[in-house]
Design an enzyme around this catalytic site. Structure first.
Site, PDB file in Angstrom:
ATOM      1  N   LYS A  70     -14.722 -14.494  -1.203  1.00 34.04           N
ATOM      2  CA  LYS A  70     -13.456 -13.757  -1.083  1.00 34.04           C
ATOM      3  C   LYS A  70     -12.292 -14.717  -1.151  1.00 34.04           C
ATOM      4  O   LYS A  70     -12.335 -15.793  -0.572  1.00 34.04           O
ATOM      5  CB  LYS A  70     -13.455 -13.057   0.297  1.00 34.04           C
ATOM      6  CG  LYS A  70     -12.274 -12.152   0.533  1.00 34.04           C
ATOM      7  CD  LYS A  70     -12.490 -10.765  -0.017  1.00 34.04           C
ATOM      8  CE  LYS A  70     -11.234  -9.917  -0.018  1.00 34.04           C
ATOM      9  NZ  LYS A  70     -10.366 -10.178  -1.188  1.00 34.04           N
ATOM     10  N   LYS A 106     -11.450 -18.838  -4.622  1.00 34.64           N
ATOM     11  CA  LYS A 106     -10.031 -18.814  -4.972  1.00 34.64           C
ATOM     12  C   LYS A 106      -9.906 -18.868  -6.477  1.00 34.64           C
ATOM     13  O   LYS A 106     -10.794 -19.391  -7.168  1.00 34.64           O
ATOM     14  CB  LYS A 106      -9.312 -20.029  -4.379  1.00 34.64           C
ATOM     15  CG  LYS A 106      -7.833 -19.836  -4.200  1.00 34.64           C
ATOM     16  CD  LYS A 106      -7.553 -18.956  -3.001  1.00 34.64           C
ATOM     17  CE  LYS A 106      -6.121 -18.888  -2.607  1.00 34.64           C
ATOM     18  NZ  LYS A 106      -5.966 -18.450  -1.227  1.00 34.64           N
ATOM     19  N   THR A 190      -0.524 -10.469   6.442  1.00 31.20           N
ATOM     20  CA  THR A 190      -0.517 -11.914   6.695  1.00 31.20           C
ATOM     21  C   THR A 190       0.539 -12.245   7.750  1.00 31.20           C
ATOM     22  O   THR A 190       0.270 -12.964   8.726  1.00 31.20           O
ATOM     23  CB  THR A 190      -0.261 -12.694   5.391  1.00 31.20           C
ATOM     24  OG1 THR A 190      -1.192 -12.212   4.408  1.00 31.20           O
ATOM     25  CG2 THR A 190      -0.445 -14.178   5.568  1.00 31.20           C
ATOM     26  N   ASN A 221       6.353 -12.736   0.806  1.00 35.24           N
ATOM     27  CA  ASN A 221       5.700 -11.648   1.530  1.00 35.24           C
ATOM     28  C   ASN A 221       5.367 -12.019   2.981  1.00 35.24           C
ATOM     29  O   ASN A 221       5.757 -11.333   3.927  1.00 35.24           O
ATOM     30  CB  ASN A 221       4.439 -11.247   0.736  1.00 35.24           C
ATOM     31  CG  ASN A 221       3.551 -10.294   1.491  1.00 35.24           C
ATOM     32  OD1 ASN A 221       3.002 -10.626   2.538  1.00 35.24           O
ATOM     33  ND2 ASN A 221       3.419  -9.093   0.995  1.00 35.24           N
TER      34      ASN A 221
HETATM   35  N1  GLU Z   1      -4.626 -15.126  -0.582  1.00 38.90           N
HETATM   36  C1  GLU Z   1      -4.774 -14.771   0.785  1.00 38.90           C
HETATM   37  C2  GLU Z   1      -5.275 -15.959   1.582  1.00 38.90           C
HETATM   38  O1  GLU Z   1      -5.098 -17.098   1.196  1.00 38.90           O
HETATM   39  C3  GLU Z   1      -5.597 -13.500   0.979  1.00 38.90           C
HETATM   40  C4  GLU Z   1      -7.001 -13.589   0.507  1.00 38.90           C
HETATM   41  C5  GLU Z   1      -7.718 -12.235   0.544  1.00 38.90           C
HETATM   42  O2  GLU Z   1      -7.156 -11.275   1.016  1.00 38.90           O
HETATM   43  O3  GLU Z   1      -8.861 -12.219   0.074  1.00 38.90           O
HETATM   44  O4  GLU Z   1      -5.785 -15.814   2.658  1.00 38.90           O
END
Ligand code: GLU
Length: 432
Positions: A70, A106, A190, A221
């Site tokens: 994820k 990622k 977040t 955001n």
């Molecule tokens: N890009 C965000 C992070 O760095 C969210 C990742 C997600 O929701 O999978 O945590």
């Protein structure tokens, strides 16, 4: 000649430190050193003027011992593979700290999306998924938004994936628009997660919001989300910045007003608004560097990696730093700050984990087709954040280590338990 470590090697170094306190087999650390899969793609995009541009993209699946991988996809001109590898390792650890059943991944595309038209951006987003379709999947690897990507882009990507596999697949990606199977509360998750960390500290330290000053580097955001909630509770948000620079006002800003102005004109302005009518208020202009060195109670780096380095770490005056960005403090800066007992750093893999936590809720909702009220999402996010914050805090006290080391120790213990369940050398050589 001494070569500098890559950002991925630095990220691994932090695990070495935590391993001293974790109760894991060393095979766990061995696994963390090697991402399980890396895909590099070229994405041809027909531009509006008829010309062709080829964009380079990456996806790294770091570890899937605890579940499907994820993590977000960023669109940024400075994306590079070592960075994406580091970000994927942080995702493995972040999901483990939050105890959600995922590994880490990622992705990134080297592009400045601000230079693309909406149609070019759509073609790039769909082109990326066309190249990634065999690599990702609801049970395999689930992307989400990250720097300069948003819910509309997630919607295009989910739609493209569904077209390719010829079935509606909302669970392949999170952070989608609500109308396309997104979750209530994901957009602000977040910032909200970071807010819960600050509220836990408020209880421990007896902060009075009206006397507590906050500076936020990065007003995207996540930065806006945490600013809005803290402002609502009466905290004094005295400085905010975006990529153009910072504004400072000792009395604090009316956060909804500057959010309104920023979202209308894309510019950060010191304003006070009544409805849609905004008036300028007195404020000082600062650079991003100056913002970081302000004498405030709470500093929130919410932009990119490497904001606090060995060059400015000694000038940091805030006593609490809450890492809303991924990797805003370099390893060298951490070492400098670590020597100061008066500085507490709430690490990224905890402080910004609200996003992936609600991504997990979104994926659960997509899979069972039952959608939750916003209140329920917020309640579960708060429960999860507070529970894991306390576990990390207790670990920090128990081992007398920085909070970052404590968070990695907790993550390693959980990843290690999964690794051990599949069998390690001790099992295969008959020692257990
Ligand atoms: N890009 C965000 C992070 O760095 C969210 C990742 C997600 O929701 O999978 O945590």
């Amino acid at each position: 000649m001494s070569e500098e470590n890559t950002i991925f090697q630095d990220a691994l170094g932090r695990l070495d430190e935590a391993q001293k306190y974790a109760t894991i087999d060393e095979e766990t650390l061995q696994r963390m050193q090697y991402p399980i899969q890396i895909l590099q793609v070229s994405i041809p995009v027909r531009m509006d003027d008829g010309s062709l541009r080829i964009f380079k993209g990456y996806r790294v699946r770091h570890d899937d011992t605890r579940g499907p991988t994820k993590g977000g996809i960023r669109f940024h001109p400075q994306v590079d593979l070592e960075e994406v590898k580091a970000l994927s390792l942080w995702m493995t650890c972040k999901c483990a700290v939050m105890d959600i059943p995922y590994g880490g991944a990622k992705g990134g595309v080297i592009v400045n999306p601000k230079e693309l038209s909406p149609l070019e951006l759509e073609r790039l987003s769909r082109g990326f998924i066309e190249k990634m379709a065999d690599f990702i999947g609801p049970d395999r690897d689930i992307p989400a938004p990250d720097v300069y990507t948003n819910e509309r882009i997630m919607g295009w990507m989910m739609n493209e994936y569904s077209n390719i596999v010829r079935r509606h697949s909302p669970g392949v990606i999170t952070g989608k628009p609500i109308a396309l199977g997104g979750s209530q509360g994901r957009a602000t998750a977040t910032g909200r997660g970071a807010y819960h960390c600050i509220k836990q500290l408020e209880k421990k330290r007896g902060w009075k919001p009206a006397n507590t000053t906050v500076a936020i580097q990065g007003f995207g955001n996540a930065g806006q989300g945490v600013a809005e909630l803290l402002h609502h509770d009466g905290y004094r948000i005295v400085a905010v910045s975006d990529s153009q620079g910072a504004i400072y006002r000792e009395e604090g800003f009316d956060v909804p007003s500057i959010m309104h102005a920023k979202n209308e004109s894309r510019e950060l302005k010191a304003v006070y608004c009544e409805g849609s009518v905004c008036e300028s208020v007195d404020a000082q202009k600062l650079s991003n560097e100056e913002l970081l060195e302000l004498d405030v109670d709470i500093l929130i780096p919410a932009a990119m990696e490497n904001a606090i380095t060995k060059d400015n770490a000694k000038n940091i005056k805030a006593n609490v730093i809450v890492e809303v960005a991924n990797g805003p403090i370099t390893v060298e800066a951490d070492a400098i700050l670590g020597k100061r007992k008066d500085v507490l750093v709430v690490p990224d893999i905890l402080a910004n984990a609200g996003g992936v936590t609600v991504s997990y809720f979104e994926w659960v909702q997509n899979r069972c087709g039952d959608y939750w009220e916003e209140e329920h999402v917020f309640h579960r996010l708060e429960q999860t954040m507070c529970k894991q914050f306390e576990k990390v805090y207790d670990m920090m006290k128990e081992h007398e280590v920085p909070m970052r080391t404590a968070a990695y120790t907790l993550a390693l213990n959980r990843i290690g338990a999964a690794v051990a369940s599949t069998g390690t050398v001790r099992y295969f050589s008959g020692q257990e």
